[in-house]
Scaffold this motif. Structure first.
Motif, mmCIF file in Angstrom:
data_model
loop_
_atom_site.group_PDB
_atom_site.id
_atom_site.type_symbol
_atom_site.label_atom_id
_atom_site.label_comp_id
_atom_site.label_asym_id
_atom_site.label_seq_id
_atom_site.Cartn_x
_atom_site.Cartn_y
_atom_site.Cartn_z
ATOM 1 N N SER A 246 0.925 -1.213 0.069
ATOM 2 C CA SER A 246 -0.054 -0.134 -0.013
ATOM 3 C C SER A 246 0.834 1.208 -0.149
ATOM 4 O O SER A 246 0.772 2.212 -0.710
ATOM 5 C CB SER A 246 -0.918 0.006 1.110
ATOM 6 O OG SER A 246 -1.845 -0.976 1.034
ATOM 7 N N ARG A 247 1.839 1.161 0.757
ATOM 8 C CA ARG A 247 2.698 2.555 1.076
ATOM 9 C C ARG A 247 3.352 2.658 -0.315
ATOM 10 O O ARG A 247 3.804 3.816 -0.874
ATOM 11 C CB ARG A 247 3.802 2.423 2.286
ATOM 12 C CG ARG A 247 3.017 2.748 3.413
ATOM 13 C CD ARG A 247 4.019 2.882 4.695
ATOM 14 N NE ARG A 247 4.711 1.843 4.701
ATOM 15 C CZ ARG A 247 4.607 0.937 5.612
ATOM 16 N NH1 ARG A 247 3.385 1.133 6.338
ATOM 17 N NH2 ARG A 247 5.160 -0.073 6.094
ATOM 18 N N ALA A 248 3.911 1.324 -1.164
ATOM 19 C CA ALA A 248 4.525 1.680 -2.166
ATOM 20 C C ALA A 248 3.891 2.428 -3.288
ATOM 21 O O ALA A 248 4.369 3.049 -4.125
ATOM 22 C CB ALA A 248 5.284 0.340 -2.589
ATOM 23 N N ALA A 249 2.634 1.628 -3.420
ATOM 24 C CA ALA A 249 1.596 2.351 -4.518
ATOM 25 C C ALA A 249 1.527 3.911 -4.113
ATOM 26 O O ALA A 249 1.466 4.666 -5.118
ATOM 27 C CB ALA A 249 0.195 1.455 -4.198
ATOM 28 N N LYS A 250 1.108 4.120 -2.898
ATOM 29 C CA LYS A 250 0.977 5.711 -2.529
ATOM 30 C C LYS A 250 2.177 6.384 -2.871
ATOM 31 O O LYS A 250 1.958 7.520 -3.542
ATOM 32 C CB LYS A 250 0.783 6.003 -1.105
ATOM 33 C CG LYS A 250 0.418 7.309 -0.643
ATOM 34 C CD LYS A 250 0.112 7.267 0.949
ATOM 35 C CE LYS A 250 -0.256 8.898 1.310
ATOM 36 N NZ LYS A 250 0.788 9.653 1.299
ATOM 37 N N GLU A 251 3.344 5.915 -2.551
ATOM 38 C CA GLU A 251 4.635 6.699 -3.001
ATOM 39 C C GLU A 251 4.741 6.955 -4.454
ATOM 40 O O GLU A 251 4.990 8.015 -5.018
ATOM 41 C CB GLU A 251 5.983 5.722 -2.558
ATOM 42 C CG GLU A 251 7.144 6.343 -2.926
ATOM 43 C CD GLU A 251 8.066 6.368 -4.120
ATOM 44 O OE1 GLU A 251 8.319 7.346 -4.569
ATOM 45 O OE2 GLU A 251 7.558 5.290 -4.610
ATOM 46 N N MET B 225 -2.847 6.522 5.552
ATOM 47 C CA MET B 225 -1.764 5.708 5.207
ATOM 48 C C MET B 225 -0.362 6.299 5.726
ATOM 49 O O MET B 225 0.702 5.651 6.049
ATOM 50 C CB MET B 225 -1.443 5.524 3.905
ATOM 51 C CG MET B 225 -1.959 4.393 3.166
ATOM 52 S SD MET B 225 -1.701 3.952 1.460
ATOM 53 C CE MET B 225 -2.606 5.173 0.646
ATOM 54 N N ALA B 226 -0.338 7.604 6.146
ATOM 55 C CA ALA B 226 0.696 8.254 6.744
ATOM 56 C C ALA B 226 0.394 9.286 7.764
ATOM 57 O O ALA B 226 -0.509 10.109 7.448
ATOM 58 C CB ALA B 226 1.606 8.877 5.482
ATOM 59 N N ARG B 227 0.901 9.382 8.401
ATOM 60 C CA ARG B 227 0.716 10.306 9.937
ATOM 61 C C ARG B 227 1.972 11.182 10.402
ATOM 62 O O ARG B 227 2.874 10.635 10.570
ATOM 63 C CB ARG B 227 -0.116 9.263 10.981
ATOM 64 C CG ARG B 227 -1.025 8.497 10.659
ATOM 65 C CD ARG B 227 -1.183 7.209 11.539
ATOM 66 N NE ARG B 227 -2.161 6.495 10.866
ATOM 67 C CZ ARG B 227 -2.549 5.315 11.354
ATOM 68 N NH1 ARG B 227 -2.100 4.711 12.630
ATOM 69 N NH2 ARG B 227 -3.506 4.706 10.845
ATOM 70 N N ASN B 228 1.736 12.285 10.775
ATOM 71 C CA ASN B 228 2.671 13.130 11.691
ATOM 72 C C ASN B 228 1.871 13.801 12.699
ATOM 73 O O ASN B 228 0.845 13.894 12.757
ATOM 74 C CB ASN B 228 3.339 14.038 10.563
ATOM 75 C CG ASN B 228 2.475 14.836 9.882
ATOM 76 O OD1 ASN B 228 1.748 15.622 10.533
ATOM 77 N ND2 ASN B 228 2.458 14.926 8.546
ATOM 78 N N LYS B 229 3.003 14.513 13.565
ATOM 79 C CA LYS B 229 2.538 15.181 14.869
ATOM 80 C C LYS B 229 1.304 15.957 14.349
ATOM 81 O O LYS B 229 0.444 16.264 14.932
ATOM 82 C CB LYS B 229 3.622 15.442 15.717
ATOM 83 C CG LYS B 229 3.076 16.138 16.922
ATOM 84 C CD LYS B 229 4.202 16.685 17.735
ATOM 85 C CE LYS B 229 3.892 17.127 19.236
ATOM 86 N NZ LYS B 229 2.788 18.166 19.031
ATOM 87 N N GLU B 230 1.851 17.031 13.620
ATOM 88 C CA GLU B 230 1.241 18.184 13.197
ATOM 89 C C GLU B 230 -0.351 17.738 12.538
ATOM 90 O O GLU B 230 -1.332 18.228 13.077
ATOM 91 C CB GLU B 230 1.723 18.899 12.184
ATOM 92 C CG GLU B 230 1.170 20.270 11.812
ATOM 93 C CD GLU B 230 1.696 20.890 10.556
ATOM 94 O OE1 GLU B 230 1.263 21.988 10.386
ATOM 95 O OE2 GLU B 230 2.757 20.611 10.022
ATOM 96 N N GLY B 231 -0.296 16.723 11.688
ATOM 97 C CA GLY B 231 -1.631 16.309 11.253
ATOM 98 C C GLY B 231 -2.593 15.766 12.400
ATOM 99 O O GLY B 231 -3.779 16.007 12.440
ATOM 100 N N GLU C 192 11.044 2.794 4.467
ATOM 101 C CA GLU C 192 10.072 1.547 5.179
ATOM 102 C C GLU C 192 9.878 2.060 6.625
ATOM 103 O O GLU C 192 10.570 3.014 7.245
ATOM 104 C CB GLU C 192 11.209 0.374 5.092
ATOM 105 C CG GLU C 192 11.568 -0.087 3.826
ATOM 106 C CD GLU C 192 10.348 -0.460 2.927
ATOM 107 O OE1 GLU C 192 9.509 -0.664 3.468
ATOM 108 O OE2 GLU C 192 10.859 -0.532 1.637
ATOM 109 N N ALA C 193 9.068 1.521 7.379
ATOM 110 C CA ALA C 193 8.385 1.603 8.668
ATOM 111 C C ALA C 193 9.663 1.322 9.546
ATOM 112 O O ALA C 193 10.385 0.419 9.453
ATOM 113 C CB ALA C 193 7.508 0.645 8.868
#
Length: 666
Positions: A341-346, A544-550, A623-624
């Protein structure tokens, strides 16, 4: 508070056998005097209801659908894992255990996963005995195919309808017990509250969805088997009715909720087509056995494809980027779901997406069709077959393996996937998080159990394909029927539980007050307006991706949406009738609380693991990147009021039988 998982001592291979041999059991004559409520009748709930009734308990089974056959388990397509080693390719109980722990990025409880692998071999025998029509090979033996994250073939399947066939097996076993009076079936009933007496789960309050009547139901134990909470994202592959309400009601009554941020994004779904959609459609992971995933190598080609000025079949082999095969040579297209999934998003984020929204990659069967066609021609003794003949023979083989999936895709997209590559994109699918349970599958509320996708167990931070059906049936057929007896052995002299107690009265009162409160808001916005608003925030900032600000932003926004919901939602009709909007409102109200806890959990976990990808924690290759020093634990949240006030409890994860190391599928 340190959580007691009640994992038995001793070598991992002996734990389950030793545990079964030493726990208390209930005698046959006493089982007749004990009532058990099961909420949910999918694979976990259906198999548990049938098994418990077969053993002699009195079961009351509840589902919000018009029949257990409508449970969302029916939608599972690809298969069910079991360590049978029928393909003689080196599979074993240990290998299934290892693959599952590694696939879950080392965030699962070892003992539970080993037990799952151990009982998996029995599930297939049970289902074959029930008449489940698994695919068979030329010699009549059960066939297997591969799924992501493993290097063996251990997935049993019934074309693309495995969930349906397994559910019909469980449902037929239930029907036998319904006919004998051992299961009392409550269709079109929704659990809306848990009732505790002296701290123990002793019943539920349900709402009859046809008449609106509020009902009291008592039992000596309550089992929650109500599935996952993927619909917190609004758009997901779940049935539109799938909800978190049963799990959330027990959470608010003292059951800890574990790892809510662990959500699975499935890589092979039909891409979103616009704002009008109410759900997404899954294309089985089994398609990755034969389908090759690619995007154009050149951005100019991708742009022309998006503008419909270039067909994918016009792009030459050397101008295609089979990016999973390039990045992960050992596993190729069969990497685990979170990785794919992450590879497709990238690739799509980088400008190589291929549909009009730029959010799609290709899943191409042309190589498989050619390979199977040549093989079939040799079998049939056709020398020098034409290209057309090879394609014709190959398409027939692919049709036999995946036919209904191809038909489904063509119905939705109006393109023939035999001739044009399928377009796929990741979508919310399964939830690894859920209600915390111990080794016996009991929650932190005595007498309240949770099984299947509704609990957090077995999959860690990412579920391998074909393991959901395995866990649901393992819990229902082979684990809960043993472990619940240990608790119920203390209830053989309790006698029937009365529904006239003050605890039942207060619970019913709470339910009616909440329903009245909702109906009296008389606002201007529909329930779906709030659900979609929540879903957009969740996908954008906790997807699919998360960060502190979001995540900080998401938490505040969800609070605002919840506040607006309770002041401006519009629910027509009344309480004492069939009222679909009132049903939805109750479920969305729970999602609006869960969504905040979900984001809070993701914010607290400042590592990446499986389906939880924090942008601040990744390897140079994207990668994670786990942090085992600080986060090798299960997060279990205790409800004390607002989701933002939830208290974190930790269950530290021990790895004695598998080395804790960074995942690699290269």
């Amino acid at each position: 508070m340190m959580l007691d998982s009640k994992v038995p001592s001793g070598p991992i291979a002996d734990k389950w056998t030793k545990h079964k041999n030493t726990i208390n059991v209930v005698g046959p004559a006493n089982k007749r005097n004990i009532d058990i409520i099961v909420v949910g009748t999918g694979l976990a709930g259906g198999s548990a209801s049938a098994s418990l009734a077969e053993m002699g308990y009195n079961v009351k089974a509840f589902c919000y659908q018009d029949s257990p056959r409508r449970a969302h388990s029916i939608a599972a397509q690809g298969g069910i894992n079991a360590a049978k080693n029928y393909q003689n390719d080196g599979d074993s109980i240990y290998r299934l255990f290892y693959d599952t722990v590694k696939g879950g990025d080392y965030r699962a409880r070892e003992a539970n996963v080993y037990r799952l692998a151990e009982v998996s071999v029995n599930i297939i025998d049970q289902c074959v005995a029930q008449g489940v029509p698994f695919a068979r090979d030329y010699g009549g033996l059960l066939d297997n195919r591969s799924f992501g994250g493993v290097l063996v073939s251990r997935t049993f399947y019934a074309r693309g309808q495995t969930g349906q066939q397994l559910l019909l097996g469980a449902y037929s076993a239930m029907n036998r017990q319904i006919a004998k009076g051992k299961i009392k079936m409550y269709n079109r009933h929704e659990m809306v509250e848990l009732v505790k007496v002296d701290g123990k789960a002793r019943g539920i309050i349900s709402r009859n969805l046809v008449t609106g009547e509020i009902e009291r139901h008592s039992a000596h134990a309550v089992v929650i088997a109500s599935g996952g909470y993927g619909n917190v994202f609004f758009l997901s592959t779940n049935a539109m009715g799938s909800n978190v309400t049963a799990s959330w009601k027990i959470h608010k009554n003292g059951a800890f909720f574990a790892n809510p941020c662990y959500t699975q994004i499935h890589p092979t779904c039909v891409p979103r087509s616009g704002e009008h959609q109410s759900k997404l459609t899954l294309m089985s992971e089994s398609l990755r056995n034969d389908g090759r995933i690619w995007v154009p190598k050149n951005q100019e080609d991708a742009e022309l494809v998006r503008q419909k000025k270039l067909k994918p079949t016009d792009i030459s082999e050397e101008d295609r980027d089979y990016y999973l095969e390039r990045r992960y040579p050992a596993f190729g297209n069969l990497v685990p779901r979170d990785v794919a999934s992450r590879a497709a998003k990238e690739r799509c984020d980088a400008g190589f997406g291929v549909n009009s929204t730029g959010e799609a990659v290709y899943l191409d069967f042309s190589s498989a069709i050619e390979r199977y066609g040549k093989e079939k021609a040799l079998i049939l003794g056709i020398s020098n077959p034409s290209s057309q003949k090879i394609i014709e023979l190959g398409e027939a083989v692919v049709s036999q393996k995946y036919g209904n999936l191809f038909q489904m895709y063509e119905q939705i997209v109006a393109e023939n996937p035999y001739q044009t590559p399928m377009m796929i994109y990741p979508a919310v699918h399964y939830t690894m998080g859920g209600v915390w349970v111990d080794y016996n599958l009991m929650t932190t509320i005595p007498g309240c159990y949770c099984i299947g996708e509704a609990n957090f167990s077995d999959h860690g931070a990412n579920r391998l394909g074909a393991s959901a059906l395995m866990q649901g049936l393992a819990d229902g057929y082979f684990v809960l029927p043993y472990t619940i007896g240990d608790y119920l052995s203390h209830d053989i002299r309790t006698g029937p539980i009365s529904t006239d107690s003050k605890e039942f009265s207060k619970a019913e009162e709470r339910v009616k007050e909440t329903l009245d409160k909702m109906l009296n808001i008389k606002g201007e916005k529909t329930v779906d307006y709030f659900h979609k608003k929540l879903g957009k925030i969740m996908w954008e900032y906790a997807g699919m991706a998360r960060n502190k600000e979001g995540l900080d932003y998401a938490i505040q926004e969800i609070k605002n949406i919840r506040k607006e919901f309770w002041t401006n939602v519009k629910i027509p009709g009344s309480q004492n009738e069939m009222n679909k909007e009132l049903e939805k409102a109750g479920r969305v109200a729970d999602f609006l609380e869960l969504g905040e806890l979900f984001a809070k959990d993701a914010l607290e976990r400042t590592e990446s693991a499986g389906g939880h990808f924090r942008e601040e924690s990744q390897t140079p290759e994207g990668e994670a990147l786990r942090n085992d020093t600080d986060f090798a634990f299960t997060s279990a949240w205790e409800y004390i009021g607002e989701p933002s006030d939830a208290i974190l409890h930790k269950e530290h994860l021990e790895f004695n039988d598998i080395e804790l190391k960074q995942r690699s599928y290269k």
